[in-house]
Design an enzyme around this catalytic site. Structure first.
Site, PDB file in Angstrom:
ATOM      1  N   GLY A  83       0.797  -1.218   0.000  1.00  0.00           N
ATOM      2  CA  GLY A  83       0.000   0.000   0.000  1.00  0.00           C
ATOM      3  C   GLY A  83       0.828   1.266   0.000  1.00  0.00           C
ATOM      4  O   GLY A  83       0.391   2.287   0.546  1.00  0.00           O
ATOM      5  N   CYS A 130     -15.792   1.374 -23.922  1.00  0.00           N
ATOM      6  CA  CYS A 130     -14.752   1.055 -24.902  1.00  0.00           C
ATOM      7  C   CYS A 130     -15.116  -0.206 -25.694  1.00  0.00           C
ATOM      8  O   CYS A 130     -16.014  -0.172 -26.520  1.00  0.00           O
ATOM      9  CB  CYS A 130     -13.396   0.945 -24.219  1.00  0.00           C
ATOM     10  SG  CYS A 130     -11.998   1.054 -25.381  1.00  0.00           S
ATOM     11  N   HIS A 154     -13.320   6.161 -21.680  1.00  0.00           N
ATOM     12  CA  HIS A 154     -13.224   5.526 -20.359  1.00  0.00           C
ATOM     13  C   HIS A 154     -13.630   6.519 -19.264  1.00  0.00           C
ATOM     14  O   HIS A 154     -12.770   7.169 -18.648  1.00  0.00           O
ATOM     15  CB  HIS A 154     -11.793   5.038 -20.109  1.00  0.00           C
ATOM     16  CG  HIS A 154     -11.419   3.831 -20.900  1.00  0.00           C
ATOM     17  ND1 HIS A 154     -11.606   2.546 -20.431  1.00  0.00           N
ATOM     18  CD2 HIS A 154     -10.893   3.703 -22.144  1.00  0.00           C
ATOM     19  CE1 HIS A 154     -11.195   1.681 -21.349  1.00  0.00           C
ATOM     20  NE2 HIS A 154     -10.761   2.365 -22.401  1.00  0.00           N
ATOM     21  N   GLU A 172     -14.533   6.008 -16.291  1.00  0.00           N
ATOM     22  CA  GLU A 172     -14.073   5.617 -14.957  1.00  0.00           C
ATOM     23  C   GLU A 172     -12.785   6.316 -14.562  1.00  0.00           C
ATOM     24  O   GLU A 172     -12.499   6.487 -13.366  1.00  0.00           O
ATOM     25  CB  GLU A 172     -13.896   4.093 -14.881  1.00  0.00           C
ATOM     26  CG  GLU A 172     -12.709   3.507 -15.628  1.00  0.00           C
ATOM     27  CD  GLU A 172     -12.962   3.196 -17.092  1.00  0.00           C
ATOM     28  OE1 GLU A 172     -12.188   2.419 -17.683  1.00  0.00           O
ATOM     29  OE2 GLU A 172     -13.941   3.734 -17.656  1.00  0.00           O
TER      30      GLU A 172
END
EC number: 6.3.4.2
Length: 536
Positions: free
Chosen positions: A17, A382, A508, A510
């Site tokens: 992380g 897409c 895209h 997102e």
């Protein structure tokens, strides 16, 4: 004030992380009025991840300026709510390529080109370039991989040198490590962290702060022990417990004092922090009232990181609708017309994301056909948009072998075809239609309703497009062209009439969604899914 530099390294194991730590620190500093930018160094030899398999690397995140980058840049953008650039992701391949090109041009005046100083200087230039381009107070740089990896050594040497060049008061080293808990022994083990820091110190870097990933809380005694053996103050040992939601991490690290320590070390003179908006958002996430189930029909579903921005954008759309989004992962190879009803009957919406190649195409088409015929909310992205056009041409127009020329070069109905400017391109890397492009929306469409704007700008990553030779036939059969390039040459969005929510986009969306600014298409999609759920 001179620019300050924070370097985030990792030890013991990968996937600890570091990216979330860097992004969280960026959010905290921004909440204190500090202008920041973030970049990622990846030690692999690929110039960028654009040609790498999602199974190898996860999602490829595309920036406004068309760079194909590491998925951590998606985390950075979502946390700090700022768009990054190609200079925010640097690979070993990119560095070596630029140095070798300079050598071929004779820019080194006949000298012997070496890792030190030529490679390390090129790496340092990338750090300084971000500071120059963005005019920021602090540049946060994450070093990919773990300390001890042979590939990381030039990057670590470079960040060691930067401290000498800009002064110790302008550099902060943060090391992210693992403190494992042994259940049988009932104790946390600090030895891996000690050895990792020892390895770092051997190459001349003394961490200022150690962030410890752990599943159990670190006692003051454990922190003091780590501090003693790693040559730092005990309060500079920060615990980073596993979180239920990624967006809690900045608040957890703030409670541990991470941003205070960085401000002190760099003499930033920060304002008091204002986390109120972030706290409010996290509280909202924890108390969502509704639930929907979305089928994600893809070809890389075994590795959820391949769709990480889609997953996050779905969650963001849920936050805006006070709704928790459960994802039903469906392998596109496992779905066909005969079992679509069984696999999809319990979902409230269907999303078909992007991808490349022919594997799973027929399954995606079957899922889209079921969504259209059963009036289930559908969002195609897409390749998902291209499959929607193929399905419509086959089912409604009767073009039985309609396909993309990517999938079937011999099809009689190439409703999706290679873009004209792509036909003579030989290299695969960095040659697609990449980055931010404008799109003009048609009125009286779902897309126009959610965007409430005639011109939008979205990020692209594709070679193939809607074939305009079939535009007249397809629109006359009932499929709407809801968005095109401003010159109307490229079809960017299609919708289907007499359907509650059927939107398929070539771009895209997102990639531009943020937790505090959910993308409007995902907000609209989840709203439609929620209405579907409540109608049952």
């Amino acid at each position: 004030m001179s620019t300050k530099y924070v370097f985030v390294t990792g030890g013991v194991v990968s996937a600890l992380g570091k990216g979330i730590t860097a992004a969280s620190l960026g959010r905290l500093l921004k909440n204190r009025g500090v202008k920041i930018s973030i970049q990622k160094f990846d030690p692999y030899l690929n110039v960028d991840p654009g040609t790498m398999s999602p199974y190898q690397h996860g999602e490829v995140f595309v920036t406004d300026d068309g760079a194909e980058t590491d998925l951590d840049l998606g985390h950075y953008e979502r946390f700090i709510d700022e768009s990054l650039t190609q200079n925010s992701n640097v690979t070993t391949g990119k560095i070596y390529s630029s140095v070798i090109e300079k050598e071929r041009r004779g820019e080194y005046l006949g000298g012997t080109v070496q890792v030190i100083p030529h490679i390390t200087n090129a790496i340092k230039d990338k750090v300084y370039q971000v500071a120059k381009d963005r005019d920021v107070d602090v540049v946060i740089t994450e070093i990919g991989g773990t300390v001890g990896d042979i590939e990381s050594q030039p990057f670590l040497e470079s960040i060691r040198q930067i401290k000498s060049e800009v002064g110790a008061e302008n550099v902060c080293y943060i090391h992210v490590t693992l403190v494992p808990y042994l259940g049988k022994a009932g104790e946390l083990k600090t030895k891996p962290t000690q050895h990792s820091v020892k390895e770092l110190r051997m190459i001349g870097i003394q961490p200022d702060i150690i962030v410890c990933r752990t599943e159990k809380e670190l006692s003051d005694d454990v922190k003091a022990k780590i501090g003693l053996f790693c040559n730092i103050d005990g309060r500079s040992v920060i615990q980073n417990l596993d979180a239920e939601n990624l967006y809690e991490v900045p608040l957890m690290l703030h409670s541990e004092g991470l941003d205070n320590l960085v401000c002190e070390k760099l003499h930033l003179g920060c304002k008091d922090i204002d986390n109120s908006e972030w706290i409010q958002m996290v509280q909202k996430i924890k108390n969502l009232k509704n639930n929907v189930k979305i089928a994600l029909v893809g070809k890389y579903v075994e590795l959820h990181d391949a769709y990480i921005s889609v997953v996050e954008a779905l969650s963001h759309g849920g936050y805006a609708n006070n709704t928790n989004v459960e994802i039903k992962w469906i392998n596109a190879e496992n779905i066909e017309n005969s079992n679509a009803q069984e696999l999809l009957k319990d979902v409230d919406g269907i999303l078909v994301p992007g991808g490349f190649g022919d594997r799973g195409i027929e399954g995606k088409i079957a899922a889209i056909k079921w969504a259209r015929e059963n009036k289930k909310p559908f969002l195609g992205i897409c390749l998902g948009m291209q499959c929607a056009v193929i399905e419509y041409a086959r089912s409604v127009l009767g073009y039985e072998d309609a396909n993309s020329s990517e999938i079937n070069p011999g099809t009689n109905y190439p409703v999706i075809d290679l873009m004209p400017d792509q036909k003579d391109i030989e290299n695969l890397g960095g040659t697609m239609r990449l980055g931010l492009y404008p799109c003009r929306l048609a009125e009286n469409t779902n897309s126009y309703e959610v965007y409430k704007n005639e011109i939008i700008n979205e990020r692209h990553r594709h070679r193939y497009e809607f074939n305009n030779e079939f535009r007249k036939q397809i629109t006359e059969a009932g499929m709407k062209i809801a968005g095109t390039s401003p010159d109307e040459r490229l079809v960017e969005i299609v919708e289907v009439e007499d359907h509650p929510w059927y939107v398929a986009v070539q771009f895209h969306p997102e990639l531009k969604s943020r937790p505090n600014k959910p993308h409007k298409l995902f907000v609209g999609f989840i709203k439609a899914a929620l209405e579907e759920n409540k109608s049952k």
